[in-house]
Write a protein that holds these residues in place. Structure first.
Motif, PDB file in Angstrom:
ATOM      1  N   GLU A 142       0.866  -1.181   0.000  1.00 57.12           N
ATOM      2  CA  GLU A 142       0.000   0.000   0.000  1.00 57.12           C
ATOM      3  C   GLU A 142       0.901   1.228   0.000  1.00 57.12           C
ATOM      4  OE1 GLU A 142      -2.283   2.513  -0.280  1.00 57.12           O
ATOM      5  OE2 GLU A 142      -3.760   1.097   0.534  1.00 57.12           O
ATOM      6  N   ASP A 143       0.630   2.186  -0.913  1.00 56.17           N
ATOM      7  CA  ASP A 143       1.507   3.362  -1.001  1.00 56.17           C
ATOM      8  C   ASP A 143       1.070   4.503  -0.096  1.00 56.17           C
ATOM      9  OD1 ASP A 143      -0.698   3.456  -2.843  1.00 56.17           O
ATOM     10  OD2 ASP A 143       0.166   5.291  -3.656  1.00 56.17           O
ATOM     11  N   GLU A 144      -0.140   4.404   0.480  1.00 55.92           N
ATOM     12  CA  GLU A 144      -0.549   5.469   1.400  1.00 55.92           C
ATOM     13  C   GLU A 144      -0.141   5.097   2.821  1.00 55.92           C
ATOM     14  OE1 GLU A 144      -4.841   6.559   0.240  1.00 55.92           O
ATOM     15  OE2 GLU A 144      -4.089   5.187  -1.294  1.00 55.92           O
TER      16      GLU A 144
ATOM     17  N   ASP B 297      -2.959  -3.195  -2.581  1.00 52.04           N
ATOM     18  CA  ASP B 297      -3.692  -2.026  -3.043  1.00 52.04           C
ATOM     19  C   ASP B 297      -3.720  -2.021  -4.566  1.00 52.04           C
ATOM     20  OD1 ASP B 297      -4.974   0.458  -3.000  1.00 52.04           O
ATOM     21  OD2 ASP B 297      -3.060   1.520  -3.138  1.00 52.04           O
TER      22      ASP B 297
ATOM     23  N   MET C  57      -4.293   0.603  -6.700  1.00 50.87           N
ATOM     24  CA  MET C  57      -3.626   1.760  -7.308  1.00 50.87           C
ATOM     25  C   MET C  57      -2.281   1.995  -6.631  1.00 50.87           C
ATOM     26  SD  MET C  57      -5.689   2.643  -9.645  1.00 50.87           S
ATOM     27  CE  MET C  57      -5.205   4.296 -10.161  1.00 50.87           C
TER      28      MET C  57
ATOM     29  N   LYS D   9     -12.373   0.558  -0.133  1.00 51.64           N
ATOM     30  CA  LYS D   9     -12.020   1.649   0.773  1.00 51.64           C
ATOM     31  C   LYS D   9     -13.156   2.666   0.819  1.00 51.64           C
ATOM     32  CE  LYS D   9      -7.071   1.624  -0.287  1.00 51.64           C
ATOM     33  NZ  LYS D   9      -5.994   2.376  -0.939  1.00 51.64           N
TER      34      LYS D   9
HETATM   35 CA    CA Z   1      -2.931   3.561  -3.572  1.00 53.96          CA
END
Ligand code: CA
Length: 230
Positions: free
Chosen positions: A8-10, A52, A54, A104
């Motif tokens: 997950e990039d967040e 995730d 994206m 989400k």
């Molecule tokens: Ca993302």
């Protein structure tokens, strides 16, 4: 303990997921992009990947595809995180092979329950279909078929080498004395054949190439198959 890789990039979401899975007694590894995540997948062969959709660079769908195409990793279930309901069709359809998804924003409780359900399911099916396969680091072993793979390629081992490798892997993380190995692999109940063990370990390491370093020498004691990549 079940090992979960979360991609997950967040950072806030990553930390929230990591914290809640950790609280649920799961062993959590994290990655913020697919490149690093794919590397981790090969190294730790997690029991489940939470992915995730994206991501920057390689996105979640491509990563999912790559994992499902690789014979070493295709059995690993994937739970997708997606921001939009409309994406769900793309994820579960299109033969991408994601096992489940969560939209989400989701509650931590929902994610943990979903994760546990997938683990239960996959472990049930693992037992019935690929019961014999043992995966660790770069090596996969099919006990019943007496076959070992190194990064997915067959290893040509003698019967003794196979048994030696299997014994070390089954007892990975624990030091085995030469006498332990003689006893289990060769069936000798007496010591004095330590050199035999050393010779076979050397040959096994040669066949494993770079991965030979997974078999560690414990000075004055014996050998140990590493539990994780260092
Ligand atoms: Ca993302």
């Amino acid at each position: 303990m079940n090992k979960i890789l979360v991609v997950e990039d967040e950072p806030d979401i990553l930390e929230m997921v990591r914290y809640n899975l950790d609280q649920a007694g799961l062993d959590v590894e994290t990655a913020e992009d697919a490149e690093r995540a794919l590397q981790s997948v090969q190294e730790i062969l997690p029991d489940l990947i939470i992915l995730d959709l994206m991501l920057p660079g390689i996105d979640g769908l491509d990563m999912c595809r790559q994992i499902k195409q690789d014979p070493r990793t295709r059995h690993i279930p994937i739970l997708m995180l997606t921001a939009r309901k409309e994406e769900v069709d793309r994820i579960v359809g299109l033969e991408l092979g994601a096992d489940d998804y969560v939209v989400k924003p989701f509650s931590p409780r929902e994610l943990v329950l979903r994760t546990q359900a997938i683990l239960r399911r996959s472990q049930g099916s693992l037992q019935s279909t690929t019961d014999a396969w043992l995966h660790t680091g770069p090596i996969s072993i099919d006990k019943a078929a007496h076959q070992a793979l190194l990064n997915g390629d067959p290893l040509e081992l003698t019967g003794t080498e196979f048994k030696l490798l299997l014994t070390l892997i089954e007892r990975r993380g624990r030091v085995q004395t030469r006498d332990d190995l003689l006893d289990t692999v060769w069936g000798y109940e007496y010591s004095g054949y330590g050199r035999t063990v050393d010779t076979h370990i050397r040959r096994l390491r040669e066949k494993l190439g770079e991965s030979g370093e997974w078999i560690e020498t414990v000075r004055g004691v014996g050998y140990r198959f590493r539990r994780e990549r260092v």
